[in-house]
Design a protein around this motif. Sequence first.
Motif, PDB file in Angstrom:
ATOM      1  N   ALA A   1       0.443   3.610   4.757  1.00  0.00           N
ATOM      2  CA  ALA A   1      -0.387   3.939   3.560  1.00  0.00           C
ATOM      3  C   ALA A   1      -1.175   3.197   3.049  1.00  0.00           C
ATOM      4  O   ALA A   1      -1.273   1.729   3.342  1.00  0.00           O
TER       5      ALA A   1
ATOM      6  N   SER B   1      -7.774   6.028  -1.802  1.00  0.00           N
ATOM      7  CA  SER B   1      -6.461   6.268  -1.344  1.00  0.00           C
ATOM      8  C   SER B   1      -6.858   7.167   0.079  1.00  0.00           C
ATOM      9  O   SER B   1      -7.370   7.914  -0.095  1.00  0.00           O
TER      10      SER B   1
ATOM     11  N   GLY C   1      -1.660  -0.650  -4.221  1.00  0.00           N
ATOM     12  CA  GLY C   1      -0.280  -0.463  -3.335  1.00  0.00           C
ATOM     13  C   GLY C   1      -0.133   1.016  -5.098  1.00  0.00           C
ATOM     14  O   GLY C   1      -0.214   1.789  -4.962  1.00  0.00           O
ATOM     15  N   GLU C   2      -0.369   0.389  -6.364  1.00  0.00           N
ATOM     16  CA  GLU C   2      -0.797   1.205  -7.584  1.00  0.00           C
ATOM     17  C   GLU C   2      -1.428   3.049  -7.680  1.00  0.00           C
ATOM     18  O   GLU C   2      -1.164   3.562  -7.769  1.00  0.00           O
TER      19      GLU C   2
ATOM     20  N   ARG D   1      -0.328   5.003  -4.928  1.00  0.00           N
ATOM     21  CA  ARG D   1       0.716   6.110  -5.006  1.00  0.00           C
ATOM     22  C   ARG D   1       0.216   6.985  -5.696  1.00  0.00           C
ATOM     23  O   ARG D   1       0.252   8.370  -6.490  1.00  0.00           O
ATOM     24  N   HIS D   2      -0.847   6.615  -7.441  1.00  0.00           N
ATOM     25  CA  HIS D   2      -1.090   6.848  -8.209  1.00  0.00           C
ATOM     26  C   HIS D   2      -2.175   8.447  -7.477  1.00  0.00           C
ATOM     27  O   HIS D   2      -2.494   9.410  -7.753  1.00  0.00           O
TER      28      HIS D   2
ATOM     29  N   ASN E   1      -0.072  11.351  -5.246  1.00  0.00           N
ATOM     30  CA  ASN E   1       0.743  11.773  -6.577  1.00  0.00           C
ATOM     31  C   ASN E   1      -0.512  13.403  -6.792  1.00  0.00           C
ATOM     32  O   ASN E   1      -0.345  14.373  -7.531  1.00  0.00           O
TER      33      ASN E   1
ATOM     34  N   TYR F   1       5.034  11.585  -3.554  1.00  0.00           N
ATOM     35  CA  TYR F   1       5.294  10.768  -2.880  1.00  0.00           C
ATOM     36  C   TYR F   1       6.412   9.162  -3.584  1.00  0.00           C
ATOM     37  O   TYR F   1       5.151   8.796  -4.841  1.00  0.00           O
ATOM     38  N   LYS F   2       7.409   9.287  -3.366  1.00  0.00           N
ATOM     39  CA  LYS F   2       8.113   8.384  -4.157  1.00  0.00           C
ATOM     40  C   LYS F   2       8.586   6.414  -3.709  1.00  0.00           C
ATOM     41  O   LYS F   2       9.570   6.208  -3.499  1.00  0.00           O
ATOM     42  N   THR F   3       8.028   6.822  -2.010  1.00  0.00           N
ATOM     43  CA  THR F   3       8.315   5.548  -1.342  1.00  0.00           C
ATOM     44  C   THR F   3       8.928   4.560  -2.295  1.00  0.00           C
ATOM     45  O   THR F   3       7.583   3.880  -2.552  1.00  0.00           O
TER      46      THR F   3
ATOM     47  N   PRO G   1       8.562   0.521  -3.191  1.00  0.00           N
ATOM     48  CA  PRO G   1       7.422  -0.362  -2.683  1.00  0.00           C
ATOM     49  C   PRO G   1       7.948  -1.531  -1.757  1.00  0.00           C
ATOM     50  O   PRO G   1       9.562  -2.157  -1.757  1.00  0.00           O
TER      51      PRO G   1
ATOM     52  N   THR H   1      -0.581  -4.610   0.023  1.00  0.00           N
ATOM     53  CA  THR H   1      -0.986  -3.369   0.538  1.00  0.00           C
ATOM     54  C   THR H   1      -1.844  -3.354   1.340  1.00  0.00           C
ATOM     55  O   THR H   1      -3.395  -3.711   1.946  1.00  0.00           O
TER      56      THR H   1
END
Length: 334
Positions: free
Chosen positions: A14, A59, A89-90, A93-94, A97, A103-105, A107, A114
């Motif tokens: 990631a 990302s 990292g946020e 993730r955003h 998705n 994506y729910k791994t 952190p 990150t």
Amino acid sequence: MSQHVYDVIGVGNAIVDVIASCDDAFLTEQNIEKGAMTLIDEARARELYAAMAPGKEVSGGSAANTLAGIASFGGRGAYIGKVSGDELGEIFRHDLNAAGVDYKTAPLVDGPLTARCLINVTPDAQRSMSTFLGASVFFSEEDIDADKIAAARITYLEGYLFDRDEAKEAFVKAAEIAKAANRLTSLTLSDSFCVDRHRAAFRQLVRNHVDILFANEAELVSLYEADSFDAALDAVKAETRIAAITRSEKGAVLIDRGDTLAIPAEPVSQIVDTTGAGDLFAAGMLTGLAKGLDLETAGRLGAIAAAEIISHIGARPNINLKDLAESKGIDLSG
């Protein structure tokens, strides 16, 4: 959750990509190997970022790019990969998705930042990547979501993640879960230098756990330490069911149970940035296979996606790939 929920689930690094234009002199000045991926530490990442031209931050990560492409084709995808609980990292993730990928791994806590990949693109569209792997490599069997693996028609493993023993063990676990659920496992070799570091382990993984192998020509030749591309093709035919070998402007060669099929490159008016070409080829082909299309059509979807991605900066599609495919006569409504 053993019923089918996803077309593809990806497991990978990631990473947030920082993409900037440069000339060859900048690569020389910064001691960057052109066209390759080089691992760097956090101090070097800060130094290089400060020296780069203004860039675009998006990302990224190879498997995450592939899953974003699958979503653009209308496929259902999920992703497993490790970020830190920091701002990048946020963002990662955003973005994933928002692209339509589940994506729910969890952190990483109390670890490095990150990951980020600093990509310098020269006028000939070659990308030279300097990668700080950060939180992404702190990945283990505990992060493998068995229910999601079992619910995906294809599990897609990213070779870049293969450096640590914990990740190798996680790959095997994911492949075993997929097999037990009567699903398929695919692997991308990612980079020739990655192959050089882990040749024996990759060979063992391919022989024992991989149904679909993705590589470019150089990676395949490196994997088998072959004297020629044809010799490498002969070797891979004996070790995996399906292989997709990309060859830049020469298109791709697909192997299906020993049979060989050539897929021509899709025309493109201008090559701007080759970042993500292999990732998006995999997106198209995996979408086609997950939807039950024949291998030639799946390969053509890969070529269409690769042509789109090299026509602009960045490794995520600029247009809806499902609409693009359907404009070329490929029905993805099933």
